[in-house]
Design a protein around this motif. Structure first.
Motif, PDB file in Angstrom:
ATOM      1  N   ASP A   1       1.023-108.963 -72.254  1.00 14.22           N
ATOM      2  CA  ASP A   1       1.141-108.384 -73.595  1.00 14.22           C
ATOM      3  C   ASP A   1       0.883-109.440 -74.669  1.00 14.22           C
ATOM      4  OD1 ASP A   1       1.669-105.889 -72.604  1.00 14.22           O
ATOM      5  OD2 ASP A   1       3.846-106.082 -72.762  1.00 14.22           O
ATOM      6  N   THR A   2       1.306-110.669 -74.414  1.00 16.10           N
ATOM      7  CA  THR A   2       1.066-111.752 -75.370  1.00 16.10           C
ATOM      8  C   THR A   2      -0.420-112.042 -75.479  1.00 16.10           C
ATOM      9  OG1 THR A   2       3.213-112.771 -74.915  1.00 16.10           O
ATOM     10  CG2 THR A   2       1.513-114.180 -75.887  1.00 16.10           C
ATOM     11  N   PHE A   3      -1.095-112.157 -74.338  1.00 21.56           N
ATOM     12  CA  PHE A   3      -2.533-112.414 -74.356  1.00 21.56           C
ATOM     13  C   PHE A   3      -3.291-111.250 -75.025  1.00 21.56           C
ATOM     14  CE2 PHE A   3      -1.273-115.053 -70.661  1.00 21.56           C
ATOM     15  CZ  PHE A   3      -1.714-116.278 -71.145  1.00 21.56           C
ATOM     16  N   GLN A   4      -2.856-110.034 -74.789  1.00 23.38           N
ATOM     17  CA  GLN A   4      -3.492-108.872 -75.399  1.00 23.38           C
ATOM     18  C   GLN A   4      -3.352-108.933 -76.927  1.00 23.38           C
ATOM     19  OE1 GLN A   4      -5.170-106.669 -73.716  1.00 23.38           O
ATOM     20  NE2 GLN A   4      -5.579-105.086 -75.228  1.00 23.38           N
ATOM     21  N   ARG A   5      -2.173-109.310 -77.393  1.00 26.43           N
ATOM     22  CA  ARG A   5      -1.951-109.405 -78.841  1.00 26.43           C
ATOM     23  C   ARG A   5      -2.813-110.513 -79.436  1.00 26.43           C
ATOM     24  NH1 ARG A   5       1.524-112.609 -81.511  1.00 26.43           N
ATOM     25  NH2 ARG A   5       2.728-113.100 -79.631  1.00 26.43           N
ATOM     26  N   TRP A   6      -2.887-111.656 -78.750  1.00 28.98           N
ATOM     27  CA  TRP A   6      -3.737-112.739 -79.241  1.00 28.98           C
ATOM     28  C   TRP A   6      -5.196-112.307 -79.287  1.00 28.98           C
ATOM     29  CZ3 TRP A   6      -1.377-117.127 -75.733  1.00 28.98           C
ATOM     30  CH2 TRP A   6      -0.149-117.527 -76.271  1.00 28.98           C
ATOM     31  N   TYR A   7      -5.625-111.640 -78.249  1.00 29.10           N
ATOM     32  CA  TYR A   7      -7.013-111.178 -78.169  1.00 29.10           C
ATOM     33  C   TYR A   7      -7.352-110.269 -79.340  1.00 29.10           C
ATOM     34  CZ  TYR A   7     -10.442-107.679 -76.491  1.00 29.10           C
ATOM     35  OH  TYR A   7     -11.464-106.780 -76.382  1.00 29.10           O
ATOM     36  N   ARG A   8      -6.511-109.284 -79.612  1.00 25.13           N
ATOM     37  CA  ARG A   8      -6.762-108.357 -80.712  1.00 25.13           C
ATOM     38  C   ARG A   8      -6.773-109.090 -82.045  1.00 25.13           C
ATOM     39  NH1 ARG A   8      -9.215-104.401 -78.140  1.00 25.13           N
ATOM     40  NH2 ARG A   8      -7.944-103.510 -76.469  1.00 25.13           N
ATOM     41  N   SER A   9      -5.882-110.052 -82.216  1.00 24.58           N
ATOM     42  CA  SER A   9      -5.799-110.803 -83.463  1.00 24.58           C
ATOM     43  C   SER A   9      -7.045-111.656 -83.680  1.00 24.58           C
ATOM     44  CB  SER A   9      -4.552-111.687 -83.449  1.00 24.58           C
ATOM     45  OG  SER A   9      -4.499-112.502 -84.594  1.00 24.58           O
ATOM     46  N   ILE A  10      -7.518-112.300 -82.623  1.00 25.80           N
ATOM     47  CA  ILE A  10      -8.711-113.147 -82.733  1.00 25.80           C
ATOM     48  C   ILE A  10      -9.942-112.304 -83.048  1.00 25.80           C
ATOM     49  CG2 ILE A  10     -10.280-114.646 -81.439  1.00 25.80           C
ATOM     50  CD1 ILE A  10      -7.782-115.667 -79.917  1.00 25.80           C
ATOM     51  N   VAL A  11     -10.099-111.185 -82.341  1.00 24.49           N
ATOM     52  CA  VAL A  11     -11.252-110.313 -82.580  1.00 24.49           C
ATOM     53  C   VAL A  11     -11.229-109.778 -84.007  1.00 24.49           C
ATOM     54  CG1 VAL A  11     -12.312-108.109 -81.944  1.00 24.49           C
ATOM     55  CG2 VAL A  11     -11.601-109.710 -80.162  1.00 24.49           C
ATOM     56  N   ALA A  12     -10.051-109.402 -84.502  1.00 28.44           N
ATOM     57  CA  ALA A  12      -9.942-108.924 -85.881  1.00 28.44           C
ATOM     58  C   ALA A  12     -10.329-110.018 -86.868  1.00 28.44           C
ATOM     59  CB  ALA A  12      -8.520-108.435 -86.158  1.00 28.44           C
TER      60      ALA A  12
END
Length: 411
Positions: A152-163
């Motif tokens: 879940d942490t990696f998923q949140r980081w991924y979405r934040s970076i892509v945004a």
């Protein structure tokens, strides 16, 4: 001289977000070079111009210093000359050849199977949230030998970076979230990298710790920055491509039937999706010197937005470009995952995506296993799929129905 057509929707507008392809056509036909004041960039929309931007050294990656470095740190993608060659050579071997086939392929297959096992007997799946959005992140975390309990942490980081990377409107909250992600990611990864140097394993992180080319090795910070890059670049294409490939095939049942019958056609379905509805719709470059292109002159130092989504629909390059056709003769499968590709979704030349073969393997495995689990898949009745995104784009949701495996076995 560039001309701004007053009635063409802006690339930051809701009309463009809803369907960019008619806008792309207008741009190609009327203003193939367009100054876009909100992003202070020039838009390139024709295939030949975008292709040139990816191959001509006059189009540099200097823009990554402000576009990527704040959220990732400095990586090889923004380097040039020998520095780029050496740093890329440190990374590339782990994504191709023996390393890909022997180390990564079993890992990719296992991650796809584990996710599919969660719904293969249910008769329905929301593909984006239950598979496509999870699969590439799980693969990357597994590749690096990190704790999948922190998914879940990696998923949140991924979405934040892509945004952050797609923040063309410069929303300050999106920018701040991306910068926080860099700090959080560093606090998590740097201690892991240091521990891995002391206790090497059979994983990508260990390979990066020991990689050496001409006496050059990677520092802890370089490895951290690369891991951050993998979380966005490595996941975003596969995330959206899995859903897009299946959706394109579902909308063309005769082509879906051909792929179900012959899995060797999966790469062709992927290539055609990269041309027709590419997950990454645009990539930026910065020119060194004045550059003449279709429609006018790009001044020295200018930022250029290369519209990949438009280039793939250019009738000057492709026959019947608005039709999805995995059998088309003007895309070459043999070179599609190399720097000599005749589609532009992975860029070209010296900056061709280092993970293209990894993406190919992930798509082949994902689509193959999904079709094994649900060969009679169909879109949920009364549901109309919608694509979303400007910088990157793909189906928001894709609810599917199929006959559960246990029922097919009984019959």
């Amino acid at each position: 001289m560039t001309i701004t057509p007053q009635d063409v929707p802006d690339i930051l507008s809701p009309a463009f977000a809803a369907d960019p392809y008619p806008v792309y056509r207008r741009l190609r036909d009327e203003t193939p070079l367009l100054w876009h004041a909100p992003t202070r960039s020039y838009l390139l929309s024709r295939y030949e111009d975008v292709r040139r931007a990816f191959k001509d050294p006059a189009f540099t990656s200097e823009n990554y210093a402000w576009q990527l470095e704040p959220v990732h740190g400095r990586t090889f993608v923004q380097m040039s000359g020998r520095e780029h060659t050496v740093r890329r050579a440190l990374v590339a071997p782990v994504f191709r050849g023996t390393a890909l086939q022997e180390r990564l392929l079993p890992l990719i297959e296992r991650n796809a199977r584990e996710l599919i096992d969660g719904f293969r007997d249910t008769g329905r799946v929301e593909l984006v949230s239950q598979f496509a959005g999870r699969f590439p992140i799980n693969v990357i975390v597994d590749m690096l030998g990190l704790d999948k309990g922190d998914y879940d942490t990696f998923q949140r980081w991924y979405r934040s970076i892509v945004a952050f990377l797609g923040n063309l409107s410069q929303d300050p909250e999106v920018t701040a979230a991306g910068l926080r992600t860099r700090e959080e990611c560093a606090a998590y990864l740097l201690p892991v990298i240091r521990r891995r140097r002391d206790a090497l394993g059979d994983d990508l992180l260990s390979s990066l710790c020991t990689a050496e080319v001409d006496g050059t090795t990677m520092s802890d910070e370089e490895i951290r920055a690369l891991c951050s890059l993998l979380l966005s670049a490595g996941a975003e294409t596969t995330d959206k491509a899995v859903a897009a490939v299946l959706l394109n095939l579902l909308r063309h049942p005769e082509q879906l039937a051909a792929v179900v019958e012959d899995r060797e056609l999966i790469p062709r379905a992927f290539i055609e999706t990269l041309r027709y509805t590419p997950p990454v719709q645009m990539i930026m470059r910065q020119v060194a010197g004045d550059v003449e292109v279709s429609g006018g002159l790009i001044p020295d130092g200018s930022t250029v937005i290369c519209l990949i989504g438009s280039a793939g629909r250019d009738e000057r390059q492709y026959a019947d470009p608005d039709a999805f056709n995995i059998f088309r003769a003007d895309l070459t499968a043999r070179t599609a995952f190399s720097a000599a590709a005749d589609h532009l979704a992975f860029a070209l030349g010296r900056h061709f995506c280092v993970g293209a073969l990894l993406a190919k393997a992930e798509i082949e495995v994902a689509i193959g296993q999904l079709l094994d689990a649900m060969p009679d898949l169909r879109i949920e009745p009364d549901f109309t799929p919608v694509d979303q995104g400007t910088f990157t784009r793909g189906p928001v949701s894709l609810p599917l129905r199929f006959t559960p495996v246990r029922e097919r076995i009984r019959t």
